[in-house]
Design a protein around this motif. Sequence first.
Motif, PDB file in Angstrom:
ATOM      1  N   VAL A   6       0.793  -1.159   0.120  1.00  0.00           N
ATOM      2  CA  VAL A   6       0.045  -0.071  -0.117  1.00  0.00           C
ATOM      3  C   VAL A   6       0.825   1.189   0.050  1.00  0.00           C
ATOM      4  O   VAL A   6       1.847   1.330   0.955  1.00  0.00           O
ATOM      5  CB  VAL A   6      -0.823   0.125   1.332  1.00  0.00           C
ATOM      6  N   GLN A   7       0.520   2.040  -0.878  1.00  0.00           N
ATOM      7  CA  GLN A   7       1.443   3.283  -0.984  1.00  0.00           C
ATOM      8  C   GLN A   7       0.545   4.496  -0.798  1.00  0.00           C
ATOM      9  O   GLN A   7      -0.478   4.582  -1.436  1.00  0.00           O
ATOM     10  CB  GLN A   7       1.844   3.487  -2.401  1.00  0.00           C
ATOM     11  N   TRP A   8       0.960   5.353   0.163  1.00  0.00           N
ATOM     12  CA  TRP A   8       0.280   6.634   0.299  1.00  0.00           C
ATOM     13  C   TRP A   8       1.187   7.781   0.246  1.00  0.00           C
ATOM     14  O   TRP A   8       2.342   7.860   0.765  1.00  0.00           O
ATOM     15  CB  TRP A   8      -0.344   6.446   1.698  1.00  0.00           C
ATOM     16  N   SER A   9       0.979   8.594  -0.819  1.00  0.00           N
ATOM     17  CA  SER A   9       1.911   9.674  -1.353  1.00  0.00           C
ATOM     18  C   SER A   9       1.043  10.962  -1.239  1.00  0.00           C
ATOM     19  O   SER A   9      -0.092  11.001  -1.574  1.00  0.00           O
ATOM     20  CB  SER A   9       2.577   9.572  -2.444  1.00  0.00           C
ATOM     21  N   SER A  10       1.857  12.122  -1.246  1.00  0.00           N
ATOM     22  CA  SER A  10       1.417  13.512  -1.298  1.00  0.00           C
ATOM     23  C   SER A  10       2.430  14.582  -1.651  1.00  0.00           C
ATOM     24  O   SER A  10       3.612  14.285  -1.435  1.00  0.00           O
ATOM     25  CB  SER A  10       0.730  13.809  -0.268  1.00  0.00           C
ATOM     26  N   THR A  11       1.963  15.564  -2.156  1.00  0.00           N
ATOM     27  CA  THR A  11       2.629  16.864  -2.437  1.00  0.00           C
ATOM     28  C   THR A  11       1.944  17.880  -1.487  1.00  0.00           C
ATOM     29  O   THR A  11       0.748  17.799  -1.749  1.00  0.00           O
ATOM     30  CB  THR A  11       2.891  17.074  -3.862  1.00  0.00           C
ATOM     31  N   PHE A  12       2.782  18.613  -1.060  1.00  0.00           N
ATOM     32  CA  PHE A  12       2.145  19.930  -0.366  1.00  0.00           C
ATOM     33  C   PHE A  12       3.162  20.942  -0.177  1.00  0.00           C
ATOM     34  O   PHE A  12       4.431  20.845  -0.454  1.00  0.00           O
ATOM     35  CB  PHE A  12       1.475  19.490   0.998  1.00  0.00           C
ATOM     36  N   TYR A  13       2.671  22.017   0.282  1.00  0.00           N
ATOM     37  CA  TYR A  13       3.358  23.374   0.528  1.00  0.00           C
ATOM     38  C   TYR A  13       3.377  23.580   2.014  1.00  0.00           C
ATOM     39  O   TYR A  13       2.218  24.005   2.538  1.00  0.00           O
ATOM     40  CB  TYR A  13       2.959  24.488  -0.286  1.00  0.00           C
ATOM     41  N   TYR A  14       4.691  23.619   2.750  1.00  0.00           N
ATOM     42  CA  TYR A  14       4.462  23.768   4.198  1.00  0.00           C
ATOM     43  C   TYR A  14       5.864  24.048   4.868  1.00  0.00           C
ATOM     44  O   TYR A  14       6.815  23.787   3.890  1.00  0.00           O
ATOM     45  CB  TYR A  14       3.784  22.655   4.667  1.00  0.00           C
TER      46      TYR A  14
END
Length: 150
Positions: free
Chosen positions: A115-123
Motif C-alpha cells: 500500500v502506497q500513500w503519497s502526497s505533495t504539499f506546501y508547508y
Amino acid sequence: MNTKEYKNWRVVVVCELNAPPAKVWDLVGGFYNINQWHPDIIISEVPEKQAEERDIRRKITFPNQKPTYEELVFMDNENMHYKYKWNKGEWGEIVQNYHAQIQVVETKLDARCLVQWSSTFYYFEDGLTEFYQNGFKNLIKMFGGKLINN
C-alpha cells in the motif's frame, strides 16, 4: 509574524501487508472509510449538501481540531487506486496545495500487497509522514506486515 520558511514537499510511505489486495482495498479503497483504519481520524462522513454538489467530498474530523474537507479527484477500483485533494477547512489553509493518492498493489497472488500513500504539499515541515505511518501501523496490526520505507 510567521518566520518559518515554507517549501514544497513530496511524501511517500509504503507498507507491505499479509493480506489479499482485494481485501485491503475493500477497507482502504472506500473514500469514506478512512476512519475505519486510521486511528488519528475519529469521523469521516459525507458532508451536508453533498447531493447538491457535483464533486465527491468527505468531511474528516481529527481529535480537538476543526473538520477538514477533501475532494475525490480520481477513483480506479479495478487498479485499486484513488487520488484526492484538500477542499476546505483550516488545516488546508496552513498546509497548502495538498494533493494525495493511495494505491494497493498485489505482490503475491491473493496473499500479499503493498500500500502506497503519497502526497505533495506546501508547508514549513514534513507534516504528513508520521500521520501516514500511523495509519499504516494500524493496517499492519489488522493484516500483519511491515513498513517498507522506515
